[in-house]
Design a protein around this motif. Structure first.
Motif, PDB file in Angstrom:
ATOM      1  N   LYS A   1     -62.531   5.750 -25.631  1.00  0.00           N
ATOM      2  CA  LYS A   1     -61.818   7.029 -25.698  1.00  0.00           C
ATOM      3  C   LYS A   1     -62.765   8.191 -26.004  1.00  0.00           C
ATOM      4  N   LYS A   2     -63.739   7.935 -26.855  1.00  0.00           N
ATOM      5  CA  LYS A   2     -64.725   8.955 -27.201  1.00  0.00           C
ATOM      6  C   LYS A   2     -65.425   9.485 -25.951  1.00  0.00           C
ATOM      7  N   LEU A   3     -65.761   8.581 -25.016  1.00  0.00           N
ATOM      8  CA  LEU A   3     -66.447   8.987 -23.790  1.00  0.00           C
ATOM      9  C   LEU A   3     -65.486   9.612 -22.788  1.00  0.00           C
ATOM     10  N   VAL A   4     -64.256   9.117 -22.756  1.00  0.00           N
ATOM     11  CA  VAL A   4     -63.250   9.686 -21.845  1.00  0.00           C
ATOM     12  C   VAL A   4     -63.074  11.178 -22.133  1.00  0.00           C
ATOM     13  N   LYS A   5     -63.042  11.515 -23.409  1.00  0.00           N
ATOM     14  CA  LYS A   5     -62.879  12.920 -23.797  1.00  0.00           C
ATOM     15  C   LYS A   5     -64.081  13.765 -23.384  1.00  0.00           C
ATOM     16  N   GLN A   6     -65.236  13.088 -23.212  1.00  0.00           N
ATOM     17  CA  GLN A   6     -66.445  13.801 -22.774  1.00  0.00           C
ATOM     18  C   GLN A   6     -66.534  13.896 -21.251  1.00  0.00           C
ATOM     19  N   GLY A   7     -65.567  13.300 -20.564  1.00  0.00           N
ATOM     20  CA  GLY A   7     -65.557  13.356 -19.103  1.00  0.00           C
ATOM     21  C   GLY A   7     -66.159  12.146 -18.426  1.00  0.00           C
ATOM     22  N   VAL A   8     -66.586  11.127 -19.182  1.00  0.00           N
ATOM     23  CA  VAL A   8     -67.153   9.912 -18.588  1.00  0.00           C
ATOM     24  C   VAL A   8     -66.037   9.102 -17.940  1.00  0.00           C
ATOM     25  N   ARG A   9     -66.242   8.664 -16.684  1.00  0.00           N
ATOM     26  CA  ARG A   9     -65.217   7.905 -15.971  1.00  0.00           C
ATOM     27  C   ARG A   9     -65.741   6.569 -15.428  1.00  0.00           C
ATOM     28  N   ASP A  10     -67.024   6.270 -15.647  1.00  0.00           N
ATOM     29  CA  ASP A  10     -67.543   4.968 -15.217  1.00  0.00           C
ATOM     30  C   ASP A  10     -68.716   4.577 -16.091  1.00  0.00           C
ATOM     31  N   MET A  11     -68.842   3.291 -16.332  1.00  0.00           N
ATOM     32  CA  MET A  11     -69.983   2.710 -17.022  1.00  0.00           C
ATOM     33  C   MET A  11     -70.016   1.235 -16.673  1.00  0.00           C
ATOM     34  N   VAL A  12     -71.130   0.571 -16.896  1.00  0.00           N
ATOM     35  CA  VAL A  12     -71.241  -0.849 -16.566  1.00  0.00           C
ATOM     36  C   VAL A  12     -70.415  -1.654 -17.567  1.00  0.00           C
ATOM     37  N   ARG A  13     -69.581  -2.538 -17.011  1.00  0.00           N
ATOM     38  CA  ARG A  13     -68.737  -3.419 -17.817  1.00  0.00           C
ATOM     39  C   ARG A  13     -68.845  -4.828 -17.252  1.00  0.00           C
ATOM     40  N   ILE A  14     -69.057  -5.810 -18.111  1.00  0.00           N
ATOM     41  CA  ILE A  14     -69.329  -7.183 -17.675  1.00  0.00           C
ATOM     42  C   ILE A  14     -68.369  -8.133 -18.378  1.00  0.00           C
ATOM     43  N   SER A  15     -67.805  -9.075 -17.611  1.00  0.00           N
ATOM     44  CA  SER A  15     -66.911 -10.070 -18.211  1.00  0.00           C
ATOM     45  C   SER A  15     -66.815 -11.292 -17.308  1.00  0.00           C
ATOM     46  N   ASP A  16     -66.198 -12.343 -17.845  1.00  0.00           N
ATOM     47  CA  ASP A  16     -65.866 -13.515 -17.033  1.00  0.00           C
ATOM     48  C   ASP A  16     -64.423 -13.448 -16.550  1.00  0.00           C
ATOM     49  N   ALA A  17     -63.799 -12.282 -16.703  1.00  0.00           N
ATOM     50  CA  ALA A  17     -62.445 -12.037 -16.208  1.00  0.00           C
ATOM     51  C   ALA A  17     -62.493 -11.607 -14.749  1.00  0.00           C
ATOM     52  N   ARG A  18     -61.306 -11.400 -14.187  1.00  0.00           N
ATOM     53  CA  ARG A  18     -61.160 -10.733 -12.892  1.00  0.00           C
ATOM     54  C   ARG A  18     -60.760  -9.278 -13.163  1.00  0.00           C
ATOM     55  N   MET A  19     -60.654  -8.471 -12.098  1.00  0.00           N
ATOM     56  CA  MET A  19     -59.988  -7.183 -12.249  1.00  0.00           C
ATOM     57  C   MET A  19     -59.030  -7.017 -11.083  1.00  0.00           C
ATOM     58  N   SER A  20     -58.034  -6.190 -11.293  1.00  0.00           N
ATOM     59  CA  SER A  20     -57.091  -5.891 -10.222  1.00  0.00           C
ATOM     60  C   SER A  20     -57.842  -5.360  -9.018  1.00  0.00           C
ATOM     61  N   GLY A  21     -57.385  -5.737  -7.833  1.00  0.00           N
ATOM     62  CA  GLY A  21     -57.983  -5.182  -6.626  1.00  0.00           C
ATOM     63  C   GLY A  21     -57.765  -3.694  -6.509  1.00  0.00           C
ATOM     64  N   THR A  22     -56.814  -3.153  -7.282  1.00  0.00           N
ATOM     65  CA  THR A  22     -56.572  -1.709  -7.284  1.00  0.00           C
ATOM     66  C   THR A  22     -57.564  -0.977  -8.184  1.00  0.00           C
ATOM     67  N   SER A  23     -58.371  -1.748  -8.943  1.00  0.00           N
ATOM     68  CA  SER A  23     -59.293  -1.154  -9.910  1.00  0.00           C
ATOM     69  C   SER A  23     -60.581  -0.673  -9.232  1.00  0.00           C
ATOM     70  N   TYR A  24     -61.354   0.065  -9.993  1.00  0.00           N
ATOM     71  CA  TYR A  24     -62.605   0.612  -9.469  1.00  0.00           C
ATOM     72  C   TYR A  24     -63.609   0.706 -10.611  1.00  0.00           C
TER      73      TYR A  24
END
Length: 575
Positions: A458-481
């Motif tokens: 949230k701290k970065l969202v308020k600064q206007g950040v909308r992307d960063m590297v995120r890593i997991s063993d999960a999936r993500m929705s195909g609608t995600s970006y």
């Protein structure tokens, strides 16, 4: 109609054609239902596997569409029988529909095997229903045709076209940043999903419906038709007519789904900017056929085929626009120089014959190979000491600055910890940090939920950040970006290297080189491994326990070990 088979060759003849007490009982029960011998004698029995549900709004029209299929079956001289199956509603089923994909595959296979069914019409569309139904039909081995539910109509809010999923994530961050109000959010809620049908972005549903058509299991153009369009019930009745002929021709999935057909489907997936989830499902389908197929083939084709469909989340338009632009036939025609046009399809004709004459009517929606939407591939498979068996990313939907990146890690042991921490205003995080989520894979989730698009703090969202590297063993929705790296294999729950990542470590990502590297020495990793303890089992009993014992890893397609392969199963005894 090409009658290569005789009525006596049909599976249903064993139930209905014999002169014995058991067949008498079967026929008597059909008469109990109001049918006469003329309804079934000498006719293929067509099983319509329907995943309709009141709580799956991707599929709420399938109750009516089954009637359209029945009409086509009757017109072609078949006997239709509707068989309900579990629906796998993506928004509502928890912890994840992926937990139940294989259960639906088993149900589809056993519904067809245990009943007097000669051919199958598979009604699905919501993410996991497509691969599940196809996997079951492959293993059963009778003629089958897939009928896609179709995308919903474009969303709309204050004159802006909205895409379910993609725009939900976007405007949720706007709300978290204080840029839209609660009233705005409530109003958007009523306009983002305006009709029955699947997500209208290039999510997993649209991707898998397109793959089903591209691999040859649906009628030409079927996957692009919006669910609410009158062309959709017409396609359903045409599918009903066609399956009857397929039974007489004995045209089974094994004759259609060849290695070349899978390559065609992957090329289409890349050109569509399709969901990363497709890798898991396509690998699982291929393994049901006994084909030696893995994630590397996706990566090889990704380097050859750019994104041509200007559809969210990799583009600007939606699936309704894609249909008006010419749909999948038009896109495949743009790709024809890269496709094997000799591949057989459910029509009894080749892919080349099916797409002949298709045109692009809106060139900004479907681009030519000479002018792609993105030269960054739709899917990249990365390997390294963090993911020895691979992980996946969608470069076309990420900020380009993050495709080559090295940053310090903030690691979370589970989703709940992550969800708490990212809302903290005092979280020590910058846009260059890399967020790591553990214990979210096939066994650890459980069910490999769509948690991979970790929220931006949230701290970065308020600064206007909308992307960063995120890593997991999960999936993500195909609608995600975003720059989300997913499906890390082996998963952390079973002791994959992801389990040993700690806050403060550094990870390097190089998408062009297909490399992901944890900058921790082998000696230190060995020390952490020795100190690691596997989490407690997620399920003490029930289906979840069976799932946990038999589920494969992401790179294996997440199928059950006892469902893979092509070992024949005998026809049921009838006594």
């Amino acid at each position: 109609m090409n009658n290569k088979r005789r009525p006596e060759d049909l599976r249903s003849h064993r139930w209905l054609g014999a002169s014995d007490l058991r067949s008498f009982g079967h026929r008597a029960r059909l008469r109990q239902g109001g049918f006469n011998a003329e309804d079934w004698t000498g006719k293929p029995v067509i099983g319509i596997i329907n995943t309709w549900s009141d709580i799956n709004f991707c599929h709420t029209h399938l109750r009516a569409r089954a009637e359209d299929v029945k009409r086509g079956v009757l017109q072609a001289g078949g006997f239709p029988v509707e068989l309900p199956a579990m629906s796998l509603s993506e928004p509502f089923v928890k912890p994840s529909t992926m937990l139940y994909r294989n259960l639906l595959a088993m149900e589809a296979e056993e519904l067809l095997r245990s009943h007097p069914i000669d051919g199958a019409v598979l009604l699905g569309g919501c993410d996991k229903s497509t691969p599940a139904l196809i996997m079951g039909a492959i293993s059963m081995g009778i003629p089958a045709i897939y009928v896609p539910a179709g995308p919903q109509l474009n969303g709309n809010w204050r004159g802006q076209e909205m895409g379910s999923g993609s725009d939900a994530w976007k405007y949720w961050d706007e709300k978290r940043a204080g840029r839209i109000s609660e009233d705005d959010w409530a109003e958007l809620e009523g306009g983002i999903a305006r009709s029955f049908g699947t997500c209208m972005v290039m999510g997993t549903a649209a991707t898998m419906m397109a793959i089903a058509e591209a691999v040859g299991l649906s009628l030409p153009g079927a996957s692009s038709i919006p669910a609410a369009d009158s062309a959709h019930p017409r396609m359903c009745s045409a599918s009903g007519r066609r399956i009857v002929d397929m039974v007489w021709e004995d045209l089974t999935p094994q004759k259609i789904m060849t290695p070349a057909a899978f390559d065609n489907a992957i090329r289409v997936h890349m050109a569509m900017g399709g969901s990363t989830n497709a890798i898991i499902h396509v690998v699982a389908m291929a393994r049901r056929l006994g084909l030696p197929f893995d994630m590397k083939r996706f990566d090889e084709i990704s380097r050859e085929i750019p994104v041509l469909a200007n559809v969210r989340p990799s583009g600007g338009y939606l699936m309704e626009d894609f249909y008006y632009a010419g749909g999948l036939r038009a896109l495949m025609n743009e790709l024809k120089e890269t496709l094997d046009l000799t591949c057989l399809t459910v029509t009894g004709k080749t892919i080349g014959e099916n797409i002949a004459g298709a045109q692009v009517y809106k060139p900004d929606v479907i681009h030519p190979l000479s002018d792609p939407v993105s030269r960054e591939g739709a899917t990249a498979v990365l390997t390294g000491n963090l993911a020895p068996r691979g992980c996946v990313m969608k470069p076309s939907a990420a900020e380009k600055r993050l495709l080559k990146h090295r940053g310090k890690v903030i690691a979370f042991e589970d989703y709940n910890e992550m969800a708490r921490e990212v809302e903290r205003d005092d979280l020590d995080v910058t846009a260059d940090h890399i967020l790591v989520l553990k214990n979210s894979g096939p066994k650890g989730g459980p069910g490999m939920p769509e948690w991979g698009m970790l929220p931006i703090p949230k701290k970065l969202v308020k600064q206007g950040v909308r992307d960063m590297v995120r890593i997991s063993d999960a999936r993500m929705s195909g609608t995600s970006y975003g720059a989300c790296i997913l499906h890390v294999a082996p998963e952390s729950y079973v002791g994959g290297p992801l389990a040993f990542v700690q806050t403060g470590d550094e990870i390097e990502v190089d998408v062009e080189a297909r490399r992901i590297h944890l900058h921790v020495s082998d000696e230190e990793l060995a020390r952490r491994r020795a100190a690691w303890q596997q989490p407690a089992p997620r399920y003490p009993r029930g289906y979840g326990a069976i799932y946990s014992m038999h589920i494969g890893q992401a790179d294996e397609g997440c199928d059950f070990d006892f469902l893979e392969g092509t070992a024949p199963i005998a026809e049921p005894e009838i006594h």
